[in-house]
Design an enzyme around this catalytic site. Structure first.
Site, short mmCIF file in Angstrom:
data_model
loop_
_atom_site.label_atom_id
_atom_site.label_comp_id
_atom_site.label_asym_id
_atom_site.label_seq_id
_atom_site.Cartn_x
_atom_site.Cartn_y
_atom_site.Cartn_z
N SER A 148 0.84 -1.19 0.00
CA SER A 148 0.00 0.00 0.00
C SER A 148 0.87 1.24 0.00
O SER A 148 1.98 1.23 0.54
CB SER A 148 -0.86 0.02 1.25
N LYS A 149 0.34 2.28 -0.60
CA LYS A 149 1.19 3.44 -0.80
C LYS A 149 1.52 4.17 0.49
O LYS A 149 2.41 4.98 0.54
CB LYS A 149 0.63 4.37 -1.86
#
Ligand code: GLU
Length: 496
Positions: free
Chosen positions: A251-252
């Site tokens: 996930s960013k």
């Protein structure tokens, strides 16, 4: 030789080009090219509200940068086009009609109110109660011609087990009772993913569907559609999901996920590909460093392991360093640096910004360092907005990241408008609002003009540095994040 291998990737153009897309593209490409097959790029843009041309262009551009050239795709066409789903609507409608005629699908006229009531009655996670499944065809036709809005749903058996094969997992079984009567045509006439993917994979002659494991749960619906149409199944191979170091899904918030960021941060496409090739797979000799050619000569999909590969940026940096040290003469490296950022065009854009601030030519070094860097060192104590606590500053930076994600262009002018508007909404002076941005983006309280500088840094690098600043302030996650999302939607309008 058997039938020619044809594989595809089918990204949805709804955001930054993702490393997960590059990962799937790599394995599809290497598998096809190692067998004289074809690699197809299809754009799945049936979600009209979220798809953008910009995102599509960015995906194509990043795959080109990686050197994963497709044989058929929206920009070059091919014998099975068009390769953009929004241009294939008539095909999906025709197929949905044929399912209706054969009694494998039905029109559902349920209103939102009725569905909401049904959910309150049954609980939120239950499927459709099949209320419209028994409407007689003549009645259904009559209501449709009278202009009553409807969706089309496929019929799923009420009992029994769906059994299918996955190349990496073997037999997978799922009770039909757990599968919903899936909508295949939405009320706007667009297909859902499930119908479009099956129709396209079949019509495009796809032999192997190699994609992320998050789609496994959808396969029973697809298997049923293949059966209804009387088509042979492709071979399914669901690749493991890439993970953060803590094993959560990549996930960013924890790891950069945009390919553009890696490009901007000075990673080499060959090193990034090589590293992605190590996700769940290894060369037979165990060597960490290998070329794309070596990978495609050796790839056997069956050898992919499902252990949840961790995408570790530190390891990628290490591998990237090996490429820089081992594969470049100083002259070749100079050329690489020039094509990356040390070129006349980029320097020419920076000069007018620093000229008013130079006392000596040598001031160039520290004033422009942030333009040629990935991470910039900063003092978290300096990330301040007058009258706000550090946690509030983190929240405001998070708002800005979301605003920037929603923002189409990234010109200085557009940024100026965006930040002015944010200042008004947050009831802050523009100067006060911008103070922590100078620090997060350049490491300094004074820098070159902010919006022009941001334009040069580019959206991915800017958002990455802002995320680092948010982390340095203690981060926003879990419950805090949920609350913040709500607040954001009240202040700035809905976020999807
Ligand atoms: N459009 C889907 C995605 O964005 C593709 C899934 C598939 O490959 O079937 O991931």
């Amino acid at each position: 030789m058997g039938e020619q291998v044809r594989v595809r990737i089918a990204p949805s153009p709804t955001g930054d080009p993702h490393v997960g897309t590059a990962y799937q593209a790599l394995f599809n490409y290497a598998f096809a090219k190692g067998r004289g097959g074809k690699f197809i790029l299809r754009i799945e843009d049936t979600d009209q509200a979220r798809s953008t041309k910009e995102s599509e262009d960015a995906i194509l551009e990043s795959l080109r940068w990686l050197g994963l050239q497709w044989d058929e795709g929206p920009d070059i066409d091919g014998p099975h086009g068009p390769y953009r789903q929004s241009e294939r609507l008539a095909i999906y409608r025709q197929h949905a009609e044929s399912l209706l005629k054969a009694g494998h699908a039905y029109r559902c006229f349920c209103t939102r109110e009725r569905l909401d009531k049904m959910r309150t009655r049954q609980g939120p996670d239950t499927g459709y109660d099949r209320h419209c499944r028994n409407i007689l065809p003549a009645e259904s036709d009559k209501r449709a011609s009278a202009g009553q809005p409807f969706v089309i749903r496929m019929k799923i058996p009420g009992e029994g087990v769906c059994v299918f094969q996955d190349l990496l997992r073997g037999e997978i079984r799922k009770d039909w009772a757990l599968v919903d009567d899936q909508i295949i045509i939405k009320s706007d006439g667009f297909p859902t993913y499930h119908l479009a993917v099956v129709v396209d994979d079949h019509l495009m002659g796809i032999t192997h569907v190699i994609r992320g494991e998050e789609w496994i749960n959808s396969v029973p619906k697809h298997v049923k559609l293949y059966e209804y149409f009387g088509w042979d199944l492709p071979i399914f191979c669901h690749l493991p999901l890439l993970r953060n170091k803590d094993k959560s899904k990549l996930s960013k918030r924890k790891n950069p996920t945009s390919i553009n960021y890696y490009r901007r941060a000075g990673f080499l496409p060959e090193a990034l590909l090589n590293y992605l090739g190590l996700m769940g797979w290894a060369m037979p000799d165990g060597e960490d460093k290998f070329t794309l050619q070596q990978m495609l000569a050796n790839l056997q999909l069956e050898k992919i392991s499902l252990g949840g590969p961790v995408f570790d940026v530190d390891k990628l940096r290490w591998l990237n360093g090996r490429y820089i040290r081992e594969d470049f003469s100083p002259r070749a490296l100079q050329e690489k640096l020039e094509s990356w950022a040390l070129n006349r065009e980029r320097i020419g854009r920076i000069i007018p910004l620093v000229q008013p601030r130079l006392e000596t030519l040598a001031d160039w070094g520290h004033l422009t360092a942030a333009f040629f860097a990935d991470e910039v060192p900063f003092d978290p104590q300096q990330l301040k907005i007058k009258g706000k606590a550090p946690q509030e500053v983190a929240e405001i930076l998070q708002f800005s990241v979301w605003r920037l994600e929603e923002q189409g262009g990234f010109s200085a002018k557009a940024l100026d408008a965006l930040f002015r508007n944010m200042a008004v909404t947050l009831e802050l002076k523009l100067r006060d609002l911008l103070a922590p941005f100078f620090v997060a983006l350049s490491g300094r309280r004074v820098w070159t003009p902010l919006f022009d500088s941001m334009e040069i840094l580019g959206s991915d690098m800017v958002r990455m540095r802002l995320r680092r600043a948010i982390e340095a302030l203690g981060g926003v996650s879990g419950k805090k994040l949920k609350k913040l999302e709500k607040e954001y939607s009240v202040l700035f309008g809905r976020r999807d």
